[in-house]
Design an enzyme around this catalytic site. Sequence first.
Site, mmCIF file in Angstrom:
data_model
loop_
_atom_site.group_PDB
_atom_site.id
_atom_site.type_symbol
_atom_site.label_atom_id
_atom_site.label_comp_id
_atom_site.label_asym_id
_atom_site.label_seq_id
_atom_site.Cartn_x
_atom_site.Cartn_y
_atom_site.Cartn_z
ATOM 1 N N GLY A 1 13.823 9.586 -3.140
ATOM 2 C CA GLY A 1 12.991 9.669 -3.445
ATOM 3 C C GLY A 1 11.239 9.848 -3.411
ATOM 4 O O GLY A 1 10.146 9.132 -3.036
ATOM 5 N N HIS A 2 11.977 10.696 -2.018
ATOM 6 C CA HIS A 2 10.963 10.113 -1.069
ATOM 7 C C HIS A 2 11.366 12.184 0.076
ATOM 8 O O HIS A 2 12.412 12.188 -0.126
ATOM 9 C CB HIS A 2 10.386 9.245 0.199
ATOM 10 C CG HIS A 2 12.348 8.715 0.270
ATOM 11 N ND1 HIS A 2 12.803 8.039 -0.246
ATOM 12 C CD2 HIS A 2 13.031 9.753 1.888
ATOM 13 C CE1 HIS A 2 13.833 7.712 1.199
ATOM 14 N NE2 HIS A 2 13.170 8.338 1.969
ATOM 15 N N ARG A 3 10.306 11.563 0.876
ATOM 16 C CA ARG A 3 10.091 13.096 1.830
ATOM 17 C C ARG A 3 10.175 12.400 3.244
ATOM 18 O O ARG A 3 9.535 10.909 2.686
ATOM 19 C CB ARG A 3 9.955 14.667 1.702
ATOM 20 C CG ARG A 3 8.358 14.508 1.098
ATOM 21 C CD ARG A 3 8.069 15.638 0.940
ATOM 22 N NE ARG A 3 7.112 15.502 -0.016
ATOM 23 C CZ ARG A 3 5.798 16.144 0.118
ATOM 24 N NH1 ARG A 3 5.763 16.668 1.606
ATOM 25 N NH2 ARG A 3 4.713 15.994 -0.274
ATOM 26 N N HIS B 1 14.356 14.265 -1.036
ATOM 27 C CA HIS B 1 14.971 13.968 -2.238
ATOM 28 C C HIS B 1 15.933 12.992 -2.786
ATOM 29 O O HIS B 1 15.388 11.742 -2.456
ATOM 30 C CB HIS B 1 16.216 14.143 -0.738
ATOM 31 C CG HIS B 1 16.234 13.290 0.001
ATOM 32 N ND1 HIS B 1 15.170 13.008 1.087
ATOM 33 C CD2 HIS B 1 17.058 11.852 0.145
ATOM 34 C CE1 HIS B 1 15.190 11.684 2.305
ATOM 35 N NE2 HIS B 1 15.956 10.819 1.636
ATOM 36 N N ILE C 1 7.299 10.198 3.036
ATOM 37 C CA ILE C 1 6.393 10.849 2.144
ATOM 38 C C ILE C 1 6.377 10.094 0.824
ATOM 39 O O ILE C 1 7.661 10.531 0.152
ATOM 40 C CB ILE C 1 5.622 11.983 2.085
ATOM 41 C CG1 ILE C 1 4.964 12.419 3.761
ATOM 42 C CG2 ILE C 1 4.856 13.154 1.198
ATOM 43 C CD1 ILE C 1 4.973 13.343 4.401
#
Length: 120
Positions: free
Chosen positions: A44-46, A91, A116
């Site tokens: 749940g981030h990049r 992702h 992020i």
Amino acid sequence: MPKLISLPTYRDGRGSLTVVEKILPFEIKRIYYIYNCADLPRGGHRHKKAIQALICLKGSCAVDWNNGQAKGTVDLNQPDQVLIVLPEDYHVMRDFTPEAVLLVISSEYFAAEDYIDEDY
């Protein structure tokens, strides 16, 4: 955009040997694995810098990705496949089978400031 790569695998009567050598587009700085997953998504981030390589060593999981221009899902269910996730690829890993073990190889050491959390 994530890229799925088949890893060199050598099979004979003794079993299979899969090699991760000279195939990752980065120097390895961190390795971790995810297992015993509940029915909740992971990720749940990049990232700002980190490139990651995801290998589902056992079982399977789905990886949803979005790079701001395209999005998709990759099913990881073969231990001889690696999914390269670039920093701009938001992702989420989900739908882990009970026996799933997801190996993650990263180009960067852990740094909270590299994450992020916002999707595009």
